[in-house]
Structures are given as C-alpha cells and as structure tokens.
Design a protein around this motif. Sequence first.
Motif, PDB file in Angstrom:
ATOM      1  N   HIS A 150     -37.374 -50.330  -3.378  1.00  0.00           N
ATOM      2  CA  HIS A 150     -38.727 -50.915  -3.049  1.00  0.00           C
ATOM      3  C   HIS A 150     -39.360 -50.841  -4.217  1.00  0.00           C
ATOM      4  O   HIS A 150     -40.489 -51.454  -5.078  1.00  0.00           O
ATOM      5  N   ALA A 151     -38.884 -50.300  -5.911  1.00  0.00           N
ATOM      6  CA  ALA A 151     -39.451 -50.124  -6.816  1.00  0.00           C
ATOM      7  C   ALA A 151     -39.110 -51.704  -7.516  1.00  0.00           C
ATOM      8  O   ALA A 151     -40.438 -51.923  -8.236  1.00  0.00           O
ATOM      9  N   ARG A 152     -38.280 -53.030  -6.607  1.00  0.00           N
ATOM     10  CA  ARG A 152     -38.097 -54.115  -7.608  1.00  0.00           C
ATOM     11  C   ARG A 152     -39.698 -54.287  -7.100  1.00  0.00           C
ATOM     12  O   ARG A 152     -40.531 -55.372  -8.118  1.00  0.00           O
ATOM     13  N   GLY A 153     -39.576 -54.231  -5.952  1.00  0.00           N
ATOM     14  CA  GLY A 153     -40.948 -55.050  -5.005  1.00  0.00           C
ATOM     15  C   GLY A 153     -42.142 -54.614  -5.519  1.00  0.00           C
ATOM     16  O   GLY A 153     -43.349 -55.401  -5.921  1.00  0.00           O
ATOM     17  N   LEU A 154     -42.496 -53.246  -5.752  1.00  0.00           N
ATOM     18  CA  LEU A 154     -43.964 -52.654  -6.846  1.00  0.00           C
ATOM     19  C   LEU A 154     -43.883 -53.084  -8.043  1.00  0.00           C
ATOM     20  O   LEU A 154     -45.043 -53.366  -8.140  1.00  0.00           O
ATOM     21  N   GLY A 155     -42.623 -53.354  -8.767  1.00  0.00           N
ATOM     22  CA  GLY A 155     -42.898 -53.541 -10.088  1.00  0.00           C
ATOM     23  C   GLY A 155     -43.538 -55.450  -9.943  1.00  0.00           C
ATOM     24  O   GLY A 155     -44.617 -55.218 -10.682  1.00  0.00           O
ATOM     25  N   MET A 156     -43.347 -56.211  -9.089  1.00  0.00           N
ATOM     26  CA  MET A 156     -43.540 -57.011  -8.921  1.00  0.00           C
ATOM     27  C   MET A 156     -45.087 -57.055  -8.361  1.00  0.00           C
ATOM     28  O   MET A 156     -45.620 -58.232  -9.254  1.00  0.00           O
ATOM     29  N   VAL A 157     -45.459 -56.588  -7.962  1.00  0.00           N
ATOM     30  CA  VAL A 157     -46.747 -56.471  -6.871  1.00  0.00           C
ATOM     31  C   VAL A 157     -48.171 -55.839  -8.049  1.00  0.00           C
ATOM     32  O   VAL A 157     -48.904 -56.589  -8.675  1.00  0.00           O
ATOM     33  N   LEU A 158     -47.102 -54.549  -8.976  1.00  0.00           N
ATOM     34  CA  LEU A 158     -48.745 -54.958  -9.595  1.00  0.00           C
ATOM     35  C   LEU A 158     -48.562 -55.084 -11.169  1.00  0.00           C
ATOM     36  O   LEU A 158     -49.174 -55.632 -11.925  1.00  0.00           O
ATOM     37  N   GLY A 159     -47.546 -56.281 -11.763  1.00  0.00           N
ATOM     38  CA  GLY A 159     -47.325 -57.565 -12.589  1.00  0.00           C
ATOM     39  C   GLY A 159     -48.145 -57.959 -12.109  1.00  0.00           C
ATOM     40  O   GLY A 159     -49.256 -58.621 -12.771  1.00  0.00           O
ATOM     41  N   ALA A 160     -48.235 -59.133 -10.621  1.00  0.00           N
ATOM     42  CA  ALA A 160     -49.016 -59.620 -10.700  1.00  0.00           C
ATOM     43  C   ALA A 160     -50.821 -58.912 -10.282  1.00  0.00           C
ATOM     44  O   ALA A 160     -51.851 -59.980 -10.480  1.00  0.00           O
ATOM     45  N   CYS A 161     -50.766 -57.877 -10.226  1.00  0.00           N
ATOM     46  CA  CYS A 161     -51.675 -57.444 -10.233  1.00  0.00           C
ATOM     47  C   CYS A 161     -52.505 -57.279 -11.732  1.00  0.00           C
ATOM     48  O   CYS A 161     -54.095 -56.940 -12.141  1.00  0.00           O
ATOM     49  N   LEU A 162     -51.762 -56.822 -12.788  1.00  0.00           N
ATOM     50  CA  LEU A 162     -52.064 -56.514 -13.854  1.00  0.00           C
ATOM     51  C   LEU A 162     -52.368 -57.880 -14.142  1.00  0.00           C
ATOM     52  O   LEU A 162     -53.731 -58.043 -15.509  1.00  0.00           O
ATOM     53  N   LEU A 163     -51.605 -58.776 -13.901  1.00  0.00           N
ATOM     54  CA  LEU A 163     -51.788 -60.468 -13.837  1.00  0.00           C
ATOM     55  C   LEU A 163     -53.557 -60.662 -13.852  1.00  0.00           C
ATOM     56  O   LEU A 163     -54.484 -61.871 -14.716  1.00  0.00           O
ATOM     57  N   VAL A 164     -53.650 -60.495 -12.625  1.00  0.00           N
ATOM     58  CA  VAL A 164     -54.614 -60.715 -11.671  1.00  0.00           C
ATOM     59  C   VAL A 164     -56.217 -59.821 -12.805  1.00  0.00           C
ATOM     60  O   VAL A 164     -57.336 -60.831 -13.441  1.00  0.00           O
ATOM     61  N   GLY A 165     -56.147 -59.149 -13.063  1.00  0.00           N
ATOM     62  CA  GLY A 165     -56.949 -58.242 -13.449  1.00  0.00           C
ATOM     63  C   GLY A 165     -57.049 -58.622 -15.655  1.00  0.00           C
ATOM     64  O   GLY A 165     -58.817 -58.349 -15.929  1.00  0.00           O
ATOM     65  N   SER A 166     -56.700 -59.055 -16.116  1.00  0.00           N
ATOM     66  CA  SER A 166     -56.587 -59.706 -17.436  1.00  0.00           C
ATOM     67  C   SER A 166     -56.541 -60.948 -17.654  1.00  0.00           C
ATOM     68  O   SER A 166     -57.361 -61.223 -19.090  1.00  0.00           O
ATOM     69  N   ALA A 167     -57.254 -61.760 -16.712  1.00  0.00           N
ATOM     70  CA  ALA A 167     -57.009 -63.348 -16.363  1.00  0.00           C
ATOM     71  C   ALA A 167     -58.071 -63.451 -17.171  1.00  0.00           C
ATOM     72  O   ALA A 167     -57.912 -64.284 -17.825  1.00  0.00           O
ATOM     73  N   SER A 168     -59.345 -62.631 -17.268  1.00  0.00           N
ATOM     74  CA  SER A 168     -60.113 -63.308 -17.312  1.00  0.00           C
ATOM     75  C   SER A 168     -60.774 -63.280 -18.789  1.00  0.00           C
ATOM     76  O   SER A 168     -60.770 -63.899 -20.007  1.00  0.00           O
ATOM     77  N   GLY A 169     -59.878 -61.868 -19.498  1.00  0.00           N
ATOM     78  CA  GLY A 169     -59.679 -61.302 -20.773  1.00  0.00           C
ATOM     79  C   GLY A 169     -59.053 -62.506 -21.828  1.00  0.00           C
ATOM     80  O   GLY A 169     -59.069 -63.326 -22.512  1.00  0.00           O
ATOM     81  N   ILE A 170     -57.424 -63.207 -20.181  1.00  0.00           N
ATOM     82  CA  ILE A 170     -56.619 -64.141 -21.187  1.00  0.00           C
ATOM     83  C   ILE A 170     -57.563 -65.498 -21.628  1.00  0.00           C
ATOM     84  O   ILE A 170     -57.442 -66.346 -22.675  1.00  0.00           O
ATOM     85  N   VAL A 171     -58.692 -66.045 -20.535  1.00  0.00           N
ATOM     86  CA  VAL A 171     -58.743 -66.744 -20.316  1.00  0.00           C
ATOM     87  C   VAL A 171     -59.705 -66.762 -21.694  1.00  0.00           C
ATOM     88  O   VAL A 171     -59.932 -67.997 -22.495  1.00  0.00           O
ATOM     89  N   GLY A 172     -60.921 -65.969 -21.668  1.00  0.00           N
ATOM     90  CA  GLY A 172     -61.535 -65.296 -22.742  1.00  0.00           C
ATOM     91  C   GLY A 172     -61.040 -66.226 -24.108  1.00  0.00           C
ATOM     92  O   GLY A 172     -61.399 -65.849 -24.728  1.00  0.00           O
ATOM     93  N   ALA A 173     -60.091 -65.000 -24.371  1.00  0.00           N
ATOM     94  CA  ALA A 173     -59.196 -64.683 -25.956  1.00  0.00           C
ATOM     95  C   ALA A 173     -58.951 -66.710 -26.230  1.00  0.00           C
ATOM     96  O   ALA A 173     -59.238 -66.728 -27.357  1.00  0.00           O
ATOM     97  N   LEU A 174     -58.800 -67.253 -25.135  1.00  0.00           N
ATOM     98  CA  LEU A 174     -58.537 -68.636 -25.451  1.00  0.00           C
ATOM     99  C   LEU A 174     -59.411 -69.537 -25.619  1.00  0.00           C
ATOM    100  O   LEU A 174     -59.267 -71.327 -26.868  1.00  0.00           O
ATOM    101  N   VAL A 175     -60.480 -69.330 -25.459  1.00  0.00           N
ATOM    102  CA  VAL A 175     -61.495 -70.073 -25.366  1.00  0.00           C
ATOM    103  C   VAL A 175     -62.936 -69.840 -26.507  1.00  0.00           C
ATOM    104  O   VAL A 175     -62.676 -68.919 -27.112  1.00  0.00           O
TER     105      VAL A 175
END
Length: 102
Positions: A77-102
């Motif tokens: 389940h390490a792969r599944g946990l890595g995928m979920v944590l990657g999704a959490c990282l992307l969701v958490g940094s989404a506003s920062g990414i958009v703010g940097a691009l705009v």
Amino acid sequence: MTSLLTTVLDASPHLAPLAQPSGVPDVGGGEAPPGAEGLLTVLKWVAWSVTALCVAGIFGVAARMAVDHSRGGGREHARGLGMVLGACLLVGSASGIVGALV
C-alpha cells in the motif's frame, strides 16, 4: 521624391507615438465580472470537497493497511499512500501555483 519626403516630414509628429513601444499594459488588481459570486461559491465548494476527499483517501489507505497487516499482508500500500499524498500536495499548492502563473 521631394513631395514624398515632405509628406513624411509633415506626418512624423503624428506617427511618433506609434513608433515608441508601449510596454506591457497595467491591468491593475483586476475585478471579478458581475455575477461571479456564484462561480466563486462553487469553486469554494469544490476546494472543500477535494480536501475532504484527500483526507478520506488517507483514511482509506490506512484502513486497507490495517486490514492487510492483521491478515499478515506486506507493504503493497505504499504506492497507494504515495498517490494520495501526491494528490494532497497538489491540492494544497494549487492556489499558490495559480497565483504564481497569474
């Protein structure tokens, strides 16, 4: 030839502003269009829902790990946990990414 030169010299004060580069226009802070409140509400709901799904994903992976551990399972389940944590990282940094691009 002299008439063309005279015409260009007469028009040059009017053409000078066009020849100078204007640079990047200043758009200011921006303003939401009328009726955007509904769209912003939907975006906030989506952000909240995705955050809740990330938490649920972590709980789901933890539950599967606990069940497999009680059955004597390995560490698949390490792969599944890595995928979920990657999704959490992307969701958490989404506003920062958009703010940097705009």
